[in-house]
Design an enzyme around this catalytic site. Structure first.
Site, PDB file in Angstrom:
ATOM      1  N   ASN A 115     -23.683 -20.505  -6.740  1.00 34.41           N
ATOM      2  CA  ASN A 115     -24.862 -19.624  -6.811  1.00 34.41           C
ATOM      3  C   ASN A 115     -24.535 -18.240  -7.710  1.00 34.41           C
ATOM      4  OD1 ASN A 115     -22.818 -18.365  -4.978  1.00 34.41           O
ATOM      5  ND2 ASN A 115     -24.254 -17.551  -3.402  1.00 34.41           N
ATOM      6  N   LYS A 116     -23.151 -18.218  -8.100  1.00 33.17           N
ATOM      7  CA  LYS A 116     -22.823 -17.091  -8.954  1.00 33.17           C
ATOM      8  C   LYS A 116     -23.247 -16.874 -10.281  1.00 33.17           C
ATOM      9  CE  LYS A 116     -20.107 -15.251  -5.607  1.00 33.17           C
ATOM     10  NZ  LYS A 116     -20.409 -16.266  -4.500  1.00 33.17           N
TER      11      LYS A 116
END
Ligand SMILES: Cc1ncc(COP(=O)(O)O)c(C=O)c1O
Length: 373
Positions: free
Chosen positions: A186-187
């Site tokens: 998700n980064k």
């Protein structure tokens, strides 16, 4: 394939392309899956991207934070100050070394540590400060560095959410103290699982390289261990993906910035507080798009109504000190950190990633408008 009007809109998505696939395949075909050439290549690119002399890739951001506690010499009886409005790893790293996390309250606009609250939380047992750049917004480093110098504290930057952000015209990671990065999918960029610690100190870098590799010394053979270490290595398959991701980091960050800008425009007139805008000293790297609901609005209800309309959302971020294991272990309770607790009760992440379609963003904002009505 284009998304249909009824497809579910997810919170996040990585941006993987053919170049990433080629780089990973190259490693797979080489048969050199760990401690090969991809690791140092990835580290050099990352160090360059954040303007730090040294980068040590590790198996997660959490591992990086833990190693920074070792760098700082944190141990039983020590206190480590951090933010409760963060991901649990910002505080857990202190507990791993037998220390006590001490939470200072945050600024209600930046959601980052309030330097005055940090200073007020210092005791003779305070050993280190873990400053968090929450949601990619840089913390107040001039003030935090001055506080750490005044009180002889180690400063560790949890920049896990902030790759590409800038403080006072320089990238996070280039301000001297160790900074920790995370590459969960998700980064801003991903290695699957993975993380890194960048630093300006050769000595710290050598220690990190040893600690992540079971405490081996540069001079030791494979089964000789000079200190207590861990297996926090990043494998070469993950590092190869990291190379592809750093290569296109500028494009990823630009695309995320455009998605954020579109949300800013679409949300005009919707009764939520949008994320704080950049100023001359703080340039955010967009990690998530978090809005604050008006006081008294039933956030769970809003999230349920968004979900009914096919839109994911998340209650970013619960206060760490109110997690059940923290209450049980340290006796923390409601009322300790009024600002952090208020933000935790009212903030919410909307779907956000580099390739979120404008039409999906319109659907998200329409759904939010309906949910609030
Ligand atoms: C602020 C912060 N610190 C630490 C971490 C831990 O990173 P990882 O999940 O790679 O262990 C994260 C990741 O979610 C984070 O957001």
């Amino acid at each position: 394939m284009t998304a249909s009007a009824t497809d579910r809109i997810n919170l996040s998505a990585p941006w993987i392309d053919e170049r990433d696939e080629e780089l990973v395949l190259e490693v797979l075909r080489s048969g050199w899956l760990s401690l090969g050439p991809a690791g140092p290549r990835f580290e050099a690119l990352l160090a360059d991207a954040v303007g730090a002399p040294y980068a040590a890739a590790v198996s997660s951001g959490t591992a990086g934070l833990h190693l920074c506690m070792r760098l700082a010499g944190v141990g039983p009886g020590d206190e480590v100050i951090t933010s409760s409005y963060s991901f649990v790893a910002s505080a857990n790293c202190a507990i791993y070394e037998g220390a006590t996390p001490v939470f200072a309250d945050i600024d209600p606009l930046t959601y980052n540590l309030d330097p005055a609250a940090v200073e007020a939380a210092i005791t003779p047992r305070t050993k280190a400060l873990v400053a968090v750049d929450i949601f990619g917004y840089p913390a107040e480093y001039d003030e935090l560095i001055a506080i750490c110098e005044r009180h002889g504290l180690a400063l560790i930057e949890d920049s896990c959410e902030a790759l590409g952000a800038q403080y006072k015209g320089r990238p996070l990671g280039s301000h001297g103290h160790p900074a920790v990065w995370a590459f969960y999918p998700n980064k801003q960029m991903t290695t699957g699982e993975g993380g890194a610690v960048t630093t300006a100190s050769e000595e710290q870098h050598e220690l990190l390289v040893s600690l992540r590799n079971q405490g081996r010394l540069e001079t030791s053979s494979w089964l000789q261990h000079g200190r207590l270490g861990y297996n926090y290595r990043l494998d070469d398959i993950s590092a190869a993906l990291g190379i592809g991701q750093v290569e296109k980091l500028d494009r990823i960050l630009e695309a995320r910035g455009q998605v954020a800008q579109r949300y800013n425009e679409l949300l005009v007139g919707v009764d939520v507080e949008p994320p704080l805008a950049d100023d001359a000293d703080h340039v955010r790297s967009w990690f998530v798009y978090v809005v604050k609901l008006p006081a008294g609005v039933d956030r769970d209800g809003v999230m349920a109504r968004l979900s009914d309309q096919g839109v994911a959302s998340a209650p970013y971020l619960p206060s760490i000190h109110l997690q059940s294991y923290m209450r049980e272990r340290f006796g923390f309770s409601e009322g300790m950190l009024p600002v952090s607790e208020d933000c935790s009760a009212r903030t919410m992440a909307l779907p956000f990633h580099a390739r979120l379609e404008p039409s999906d963003q319109e659907r998200v904002v329409d759904a939010l408008r309906n949910a609030l009505a």
